[in-house]
Scaffold this motif. Structure first.
Motif, PDB file in Angstrom:
ATOM      1  N   GLU A 170      37.967  45.197  26.698  1.00  0.00           N
ATOM      2  CA  GLU A 170      36.860  45.937  26.103  1.00  0.00           C
ATOM      3  C   GLU A 170      36.526  47.185  26.924  1.00  0.00           C
ATOM      4  OE1 GLU A 170      33.564  43.336  25.585  1.00  0.00           O
ATOM      5  OE2 GLU A 170      34.443  42.277  23.867  1.00  0.00           O
ATOM      6  N   SER A 171      36.549  47.049  28.250  1.00  0.00           N
ATOM      7  CA  SER A 171      36.273  48.202  29.114  1.00  0.00           C
ATOM      8  C   SER A 171      37.355  49.256  28.965  1.00  0.00           C
ATOM      9  CB  SER A 171      36.174  47.749  30.576  1.00  0.00           C
ATOM     10  OG  SER A 171      35.100  46.860  30.760  1.00  0.00           O
ATOM     11  N   PHE A 172      38.601  48.805  28.888  1.00  0.00           N
ATOM     12  CA  PHE A 172      39.707  49.759  28.711  1.00  0.00           C
ATOM     13  C   PHE A 172      39.598  50.460  27.358  1.00  0.00           C
ATOM     14  CE2 PHE A 172      43.919  51.127  27.481  1.00  0.00           C
ATOM     15  CZ  PHE A 172      44.421  51.681  28.658  1.00  0.00           C
ATOM     16  N   ASN A 173      39.284  49.702  26.308  1.00  0.00           N
ATOM     17  CA  ASN A 173      39.116  50.306  24.975  1.00  0.00           C
ATOM     18  C   ASN A 173      37.995  51.340  24.976  1.00  0.00           C
ATOM     19  OD1 ASN A 173      41.136  48.608  24.158  1.00  0.00           O
ATOM     20  ND2 ASN A 173      39.838  47.279  22.922  1.00  0.00           N
ATOM     21  N   ASN A 174      36.901  51.015  25.673  1.00  0.00           N
ATOM     22  CA  ASN A 174      35.786  51.957  25.772  1.00  0.00           C
ATOM     23  C   ASN A 174      36.222  53.241  26.474  1.00  0.00           C
ATOM     24  OD1 ASN A 174      34.040  50.202  24.489  1.00  0.00           O
ATOM     25  ND2 ASN A 174      33.233  49.349  26.390  1.00  0.00           N
ATOM     26  N   MET A 175      37.032  53.092  27.516  1.00  0.00           N
ATOM     27  CA  MET A 175      37.505  54.265  28.256  1.00  0.00           C
ATOM     28  C   MET A 175      38.352  55.166  27.359  1.00  0.00           C
ATOM     29  SD  MET A 175      40.098  54.551  31.486  1.00  0.00           S
ATOM     30  CE  MET A 175      41.487  54.251  30.388  1.00  0.00           C
ATOM     31  N   ILE A 176      39.264  54.566  26.587  1.00  0.00           N
ATOM     32  CA  ILE A 176      40.119  55.366  25.708  1.00  0.00           C
ATOM     33  C   ILE A 176      39.287  56.021  24.604  1.00  0.00           C
ATOM     34  CG2 ILE A 176      42.060  55.304  24.107  1.00  0.00           C
ATOM     35  CD1 ILE A 176      42.890  55.006  26.950  1.00  0.00           C
ATOM     36  N   GLU A 177      38.288  55.313  24.104  1.00  0.00           N
ATOM     37  CA  GLU A 177      37.403  55.894  23.080  1.00  0.00           C
ATOM     38  C   GLU A 177      36.669  57.103  23.642  1.00  0.00           C
ATOM     39  OE1 GLU A 177      36.570  55.412  19.966  1.00  0.00           O
ATOM     40  OE2 GLU A 177      37.694  53.602  19.413  1.00  0.00           O
ATOM     41  N   ILE A 178      36.175  56.965  24.869  1.00  0.00           N
ATOM     42  CA  ILE A 178      35.456  58.078  25.507  1.00  0.00           C
ATOM     43  C   ILE A 178      36.406  59.244  25.728  1.00  0.00           C
ATOM     44  CG2 ILE A 178      34.356  58.806  27.663  1.00  0.00           C
ATOM     45  CD1 ILE A 178      33.063  56.034  27.789  1.00  0.00           C
ATOM     46  N   GLN A 179      37.626  58.939  26.141  1.00  0.00           N
ATOM     47  CA  GLN A 179      38.615  59.992  26.350  1.00  0.00           C
ATOM     48  C   GLN A 179      38.910  60.739  25.047  1.00  0.00           C
ATOM     49  OE1 GLN A 179      42.332  58.595  28.020  1.00  0.00           O
ATOM     50  NE2 GLN A 179      42.517  60.423  29.291  1.00  0.00           N
ATOM     51  N   LYS A 180      39.026  59.979  23.971  1.00  0.00           N
ATOM     52  CA  LYS A 180      39.254  60.617  22.663  1.00  0.00           C
ATOM     53  C   LYS A 180      38.050  61.476  22.274  1.00  0.00           C
ATOM     54  CE  LYS A 180      38.299  58.564  18.911  1.00  0.00           C
ATOM     55  NZ  LYS A 180      38.179  57.637  17.772  1.00  0.00           N
ATOM     56  N   ASP A 181      36.835  60.945  22.418  1.00  0.00           N
ATOM     57  CA  ASP A 181      35.634  61.703  22.066  1.00  0.00           C
ATOM     58  C   ASP A 181      35.519  62.968  22.905  1.00  0.00           C
ATOM     59  OD1 ASP A 181      35.021  59.795  20.206  1.00  0.00           O
ATOM     60  OD2 ASP A 181      33.539  58.758  21.457  1.00  0.00           O
ATOM     61  N   LEU A 182      35.897  62.871  24.175  1.00  0.00           N
ATOM     62  CA  LEU A 182      35.846  64.042  25.054  1.00  0.00           C
ATOM     63  C   LEU A 182      36.787  65.130  24.541  1.00  0.00           C
ATOM     64  CD1 LEU A 182      35.054  65.543  27.636  1.00  0.00           C
ATOM     65  CD2 LEU A 182      36.827  64.259  28.852  1.00  0.00           C
ATOM     66  N   HIS A 183      37.999  64.751  24.158  1.00  0.00           N
ATOM     67  CA  HIS A 183      38.951  65.744  23.674  1.00  0.00           C
ATOM     68  C   HIS A 183      38.557  66.280  22.295  1.00  0.00           C
ATOM     69  CE1 HIS A 183      41.457  64.476  27.041  1.00  0.00           C
ATOM     70  NE2 HIS A 183      42.210  65.521  26.801  1.00  0.00           N
ATOM     71  N   GLN A 184      37.917  65.460  21.468  1.00  0.00           N
ATOM     72  CA  GLN A 184      37.421  65.967  20.188  1.00  0.00           C
ATOM     73  C   GLN A 184      36.294  66.973  20.411  1.00  0.00           C
ATOM     74  OE1 GLN A 184      39.609  65.370  18.232  1.00  0.00           O
ATOM     75  NE2 GLN A 184      39.323  63.605  16.914  1.00  0.00           N
ATOM     76  N   THR A 185      35.444  66.690  21.383  1.00  0.00           N
ATOM     77  CA  THR A 185      34.364  67.620  21.716  1.00  0.00           C
ATOM     78  C   THR A 185      34.933  68.905  22.288  1.00  0.00           C
ATOM     79  OG1 THR A 185      32.865  65.767  22.182  1.00  0.00           O
ATOM     80  CG2 THR A 185      32.274  67.913  23.095  1.00  0.00           C
ATOM     81  N   GLN A 186      35.920  68.766  23.175  1.00  0.00           N
ATOM     82  CA  GLN A 186      36.540  69.945  23.755  1.00  0.00           C
ATOM     83  C   GLN A 186      37.245  70.782  22.688  1.00  0.00           C
ATOM     84  OE1 GLN A 186      40.243  70.113  24.830  1.00  0.00           O
ATOM     85  NE2 GLN A 186      40.132  71.612  26.480  1.00  0.00           N
ATOM     86  N   ALA A 187      37.810  70.120  21.669  1.00  0.00           N
ATOM     87  CA  ALA A 187      38.473  70.850  20.582  1.00  0.00           C
ATOM     88  C   ALA A 187      37.466  71.726  19.840  1.00  0.00           C
ATOM     89  CB  ALA A 187      39.137  69.862  19.623  1.00  0.00           C
ATOM     90  N   GLU A 188      36.264  71.214  19.617  1.00  0.00           N
ATOM     91  CA  GLU A 188      35.226  72.003  18.951  1.00  0.00           C
ATOM     92  C   GLU A 188      34.809  73.190  19.800  1.00  0.00           C
ATOM     93  OE1 GLU A 188      32.101  69.958  16.669  1.00  0.00           O
ATOM     94  OE2 GLU A 188      32.960  68.080  17.419  1.00  0.00           O
ATOM     95  N   LEU A 189      34.749  72.991  21.119  1.00  0.00           N
ATOM     96  CA  LEU A 189      34.390  74.083  22.015  1.00  0.00           C
ATOM     97  C   LEU A 189      35.524  75.103  22.134  1.00  0.00           C
ATOM     98  CD1 LEU A 189      32.696  72.004  24.870  1.00  0.00           C
ATOM     99  CD2 LEU A 189      31.530  73.437  23.203  1.00  0.00           C
ATOM    100  N   MET A 190      36.758  74.616  22.125  1.00  0.00           N
ATOM    101  CA  MET A 190      37.914  75.493  22.322  1.00  0.00           C
ATOM    102  C   MET A 190      38.086  76.515  21.212  1.00  0.00           C
ATOM    103  SD  MET A 190      41.079  73.253  23.812  1.00  0.00           S
ATOM    104  CE  MET A 190      42.214  74.583  23.431  1.00  0.00           C
ATOM    105  N   GLN A 191      37.625  76.203  20.015  1.00  0.00           N
ATOM    106  CA  GLN A 191      37.861  77.128  18.894  1.00  0.00           C
ATOM    107  C   GLN A 191      37.175  78.464  19.095  1.00  0.00           C
ATOM    108  OE1 GLN A 191      36.007  76.035  15.134  1.00  0.00           O
ATOM    109  NE2 GLN A 191      34.632  74.635  16.182  1.00  0.00           N
ATOM    110  N   PHE A 192      36.224  78.528  20.038  1.00  0.00           N
ATOM    111  CA  PHE A 192      35.535  79.785  20.298  1.00  0.00           C
ATOM    112  C   PHE A 192      35.944  80.399  21.629  1.00  0.00           C
ATOM    113  CE2 PHE A 192      32.566  77.171  17.745  1.00  0.00           C
ATOM    114  CZ  PHE A 192      32.631  77.919  16.589  1.00  0.00           C
ATOM    115  N   GLU A 193      37.016  79.892  22.235  1.00  0.00           N
ATOM    116  CA  GLU A 193      37.456  80.457  23.512  1.00  0.00           C
ATOM    117  C   GLU A 193      38.393  81.637  23.325  1.00  0.00           C
ATOM    118  OE1 GLU A 193      39.062  77.419  26.014  1.00  0.00           O
ATOM    119  OE2 GLU A 193      37.128  76.433  26.316  1.00  0.00           O
ATOM    120  N   GLN A 194      38.930  81.806  22.126  1.00  0.00           N
ATOM    121  CA  GLN A 194      39.834  82.931  21.887  1.00  0.00           C
ATOM    122  C   GLN A 194      39.780  83.344  20.412  1.00  0.00           C
ATOM    123  OE1 GLN A 194      43.677  81.509  22.978  1.00  0.00           O
ATOM    124  NE2 GLN A 194      43.730  79.906  21.436  1.00  0.00           N
TER     125      GLN A 194
END
Length: 393
Positions: free
Chosen positions: A369-393
């Motif tokens: 469960e802890s490992f699954n939570n970590m991967i979920e957080i990692q995915k959410d982090l990259h999804q959030t970063q993807a939204e931010l990245m669209q305005f970097e260039q």
């Protein structure tokens, strides 16, 4: 020495395989080339750009010909020829040209907006696939471990060292893991099908199972200043306000007199008259309140621009704060899981008979469960970063 050579060769092969894997940037380049929506949008840009260049020239000249029969016939017939060209006050054409150029800039910005949305969606689908690849890789290890436990307890059950309850628990644990892996595989196929659609029907084999390391910058304000410049929506609205200002000037120019100039000829028996004709149209009533309306619309555009700028700032600030929080949570999970991974110890304790099967499953459940939570957080982090990245260039 032989083992060293084999190890080096294996390392090289793994590096080549890793380098050969399709990256998200490669996927985006393929989608940019093959996506049918982008192809249609490019054609629309060409059409609208050409359309904005119409109505910039003089109106069509008017040619009039009259042939009048005389009565009585002795007076002969009469022939009239008239050629006239109408035109607005000269500043009208420069204002229309300025507005046309601004509209064409907006067309390109609208294309960039839709392109950024498409790339964001593509990047998010890629993140989903990477997440599913990572989970399936993890489940392969879990299933393999569960199979070892089933084989172990089957042997122990047959020799009388374990009861049927523990053997059944091991079998159910394997079944549960297998079915969860099957569900993940179905979801992965769905996401890959979406990637194929985005790529114009051409399949993309995205095998990445590890998210690349990223860092969300701490200084939001300096990052936002650049992001604001790269937002096509804000740029479009800024141009819309400028179009409003130019429309004010255009309507002021349209309130000035219009002119007509041309040639006129009249011919009757024995007589002929010819010369130039000049006319003027004084817009006393037609343009009333046009400038006032244009000025009001400019104010509306300016208010919309300011509202969108404020909303964009607040949404990005919240998104940035979310990214920092996810980044911190991911770091905590990674550190703790590295220190608290007791799966190997639990397996050894179970084989030695120091803990029961139910204790072993509970131990694994906590870690899983802890490992699954970590991967979920990692995915959410990259999804959030993807939204931010669209305005970097």
């Amino acid at each position: 020495m032989k083992r060293l050579i084999i190890y080096v060769l294996a390392t090289i092969v793994m590096a080549v395989d890793a380098g050969a894997q399709t990256s998200i940037d490669q996927v985006l380049r393929e989608v940019e080339q093959n996506n049918t929506t982008l192809v249609a949008l490019k054609r629309r840009v060409d059409a609208e750009t050409a359309g904005n260049k119409t109505d910039l020239f003089l109106p069509n000249p008017e040619v009039e010909f009259n042939y009048l029969f005389g009565s009585p016939s002795s007076i002969g017939n009469r022939t009239d020829i008239s050629i006239t060209q109408g035109f607005d006050f000269p500043t009208v054409y420069s204002r229309r040209s300025d507005i046309s150029n601004l509209r064409n800039e907006q067309v390109l910005l609208e294309y960039k907006r839709q392109q950024k949305e498409l790339f964001l969606h593509t990047r998010q689908v890629c993140n989903q696939v990477i997440y599913l690849n990572s989970m399936l890789k993890e489940y392969d290890e879990r299933i393999e471990n569960a199979r070892r436990m089933v084989d172990l307890f089957q042997t122990k059950f047959e020799t009388g060292e374990a009861n049927v309850l523990d053997y059944n628990k091991a079998r159910l644990a394997l079944l549960d893991l297998s079915k969860k892996a099957e569900a993940l595989q179905v979801t992965r196929e769905e996401q890959l099908a979406e990637l194929t659609r985005l790529n114009g029907g051409k399949e993309i084999d995205l095998q990445l199972a590890d998210f690349p390391a990223i860092i969300i910058p701490d200084d939001f304000e300096s990052w936002y200043a650049q992001a604001e410049q790269n937002n096509p929506v804000l740029a479009w609205l800024k141009l819309e306000t400028e179009v409003g200002r130019q429309n004010e000037k255009l309507n002021s120019a349209l309130a000035l007199p219009k002119f007509q100039a041309g040639y006129m000829s009249e011919k009757v028996v024995g007589e002929r008259f010819q010369g130039i004709s000049v006319g003027v149209s004084v817009p006393l009533w037609e343009s009333k309140n046009k400038v006032k309306e244009a000025r009001a619309l400019t104010e509306v555009s300016r208010a919309v621009e300011q509202d969108n700028q404020l909303r964009f700032y607040n949404s990005l600030k919240a998104l940035h704060a979310k990214g920092l929080q996810l980044q911190s949570s991911l770091s905590d999970y990674q550190q703790e899981l590295e220190l608290c991974n007791n799966t190997t110890l639990a397996a050894k304790a179970l084989e030695a008979g120091e803990i029961s099967m139910i204790d072993y499953i509970l131990e694994l459940t906590v870690y899983y469960e802890s490992f699954n939570n970590m991967i979920e957080i990692q995915k959410d982090l990259h999804q959030t970063q993807a939204e931010l990245m669209q305005f970097e260039q």
